[in-house]
Design a protein around this motif. Structure first.
Motif, PDB file in Angstrom:
ATOM      1  N   SER A 211      29.331  36.235  38.062  1.00 23.49           N
ATOM      2  CA  SER A 211      30.382  35.981  37.084  1.00 23.49           C
ATOM      3  C   SER A 211      30.334  37.063  36.013  1.00 23.49           C
ATOM      4  O   SER A 211      29.261  37.534  35.643  1.00 23.49           O
ATOM      5  N   SER A 214      34.959  37.301  30.434  1.00 22.88           N
ATOM      6  CA  SER A 214      36.404  37.103  30.543  1.00 22.88           C
ATOM      7  C   SER A 214      37.186  38.326  30.061  1.00 22.88           C
ATOM      8  O   SER A 214      38.259  38.636  30.588  1.00 22.88           O
ATOM      9  N   LYS A 242      37.711  32.914  38.791  1.00 21.41           N
ATOM     10  CA  LYS A 242      37.262  31.808  37.938  1.00 21.41           C
ATOM     11  C   LYS A 242      36.145  30.994  38.602  1.00 21.41           C
ATOM     12  O   LYS A 242      35.436  30.241  37.927  1.00 21.41           O
TER      13      LYS A 242
END
Length: 327
Positions: A211, A214, A242
């Motif tokens: 991950s 953002s 996501k």
């Protein structure tokens, strides 16, 4: 009591006789004759052009201070080698101007020395009558003043021409720099696009295994939008990114792979665009460099012409002072 008799004075000491200087016409000694009898050394190769260039530089260095001031002499000596070693038919116009300056300067030196020889000869021969000598000096001073004034006018004309030529070269250089900026502008914009696409590919590669922040995801997706990547592909990529890497299904992996392929094609196209524009950019840069060199040469010519004007103005003042003193 007997007084002490005075001591006799010491005999005068004569200086040791000086050994006679060897006559250069005397026969060589045995050792010298033996050395001369050995194998003759090869004569060093001579550079006729270099010898002539050195002769010109030497004549300038020996020029009288009142004819060629030290600053002018140093400047002209620095230009001799570059101008005179180039063949006459191959010289640049500025080299030809330098050679003309050297010739004019040497003519002035020659004229000055010739006049000095004439004056010295007149003194040695004993010019009869102070009045005749004074009249001759006045005529010589007047002639030198006329020559100096004519030379000053010529030098000022040459200086004005050099300034005009330099101004024209400066304007040409400004125009060429604007033209180069027009060529460089799209190239630099494409270069920035290439950097953006590389960054997007790096983020996408990181997304595959972990991950990411953002903000980084937004930067990657914004890059895709800016380059008109398929909106449905970008929407699917948003959903895929996501998820955690372990939770992504086969469709998610296909979406990310297609996005990577799209980014790679865009990067390849941008690189090709840069490569196609490189020759024009290099040509513009070479033209700018050539004009910069030309402007530099004309600037040097202006400086040299200004120095010659100052030099001949000093000659005019000196000739006028000599005429006034003669009266």
């Amino acid at each position: 009591e007997r007084s002490a008799s005075p001591r006799p004075a010491p005999p005068p000491v004569c200086p040791a006789p000086r050994s006679p200087r060897p006559d250069r016409h005397m026969a060589p000694t045995k050792r010298a004759a033996k050395a001369q009898g050995g194998r003759a050394a090869k004569a060093p190769r001579t550079d006729p052009v270099g010898a002539r260039v050195d002769a010109v530089a030497g004549a300038l260095r020996r020029a009288p201070e009142e004819v060629v001031p030290a600053g002018t002499r140093a400047m002209l000596c620095s230009l001799v080698d570059g101008a005179c070693r180039t063949a006459a038919g191959e010289r640049h116009e500025y080299q030809a101007k330098v050679v003309a300056m050297l010739e004019q300067t040497l003519h002035r030196v020659e004229a000055h020395l010739q006049k000095e020889v004439e004056v010295a000869k007149a003194k040695v021969d004993g010019v009869s009558g102070d009045k005749a000598a004074q009249q001759e000096a006045l005529e010589l001073a007047a002639s030198k003043l006329r020559d100096s004034e004519a030379a000053e006018a010529q030098r000022r004309e040459a200086l004005a021409a050099a300034k005009a030529e330099h101004a024209a070269k400066v304007e040409e250089l400004k125009g060429q720099r604007r033209a180069q900026a027009e060529v460089d502008s799209p190239f630099l914009a494409t270069s920035r696009d290439v950097d953006s696409m590389k960054k997007a590919l790096e983020i996408l590669e990181a997304v595959k295994s972990a991950s990411v922040d953002s903000k980084m995801l937004k930067a990657m997706l914004d890059t895709g939008k800016r380059f008109n990547v398929d909106s449905s592909l970008l929407g699917s990529a948003i959903h895929a990114t996501k998820k955690e890497p372990a939770d992504r299904g086969g469709f998610d992996l296909v979406v990310l792979g297609n996005l990577e392929e799209a980014f790679a094609k865009l990067a390849e196209g941008l690189a090709a665009t840069m490569a196609s524009g490189e020759p024009a950019r290099a040509e513009a840069a070479a033209a700018t460099a050539a004009m910069e060199a030309a402007a530099g040469s004309t600037e040097a010519a202006v400086s040299a012409a200004a120095e010659l004007v100052r030099s001949v103005a000093e000659d005019v003042r000196a000739a006028g002072a000599a005429g006034r003193a003669g009266r």
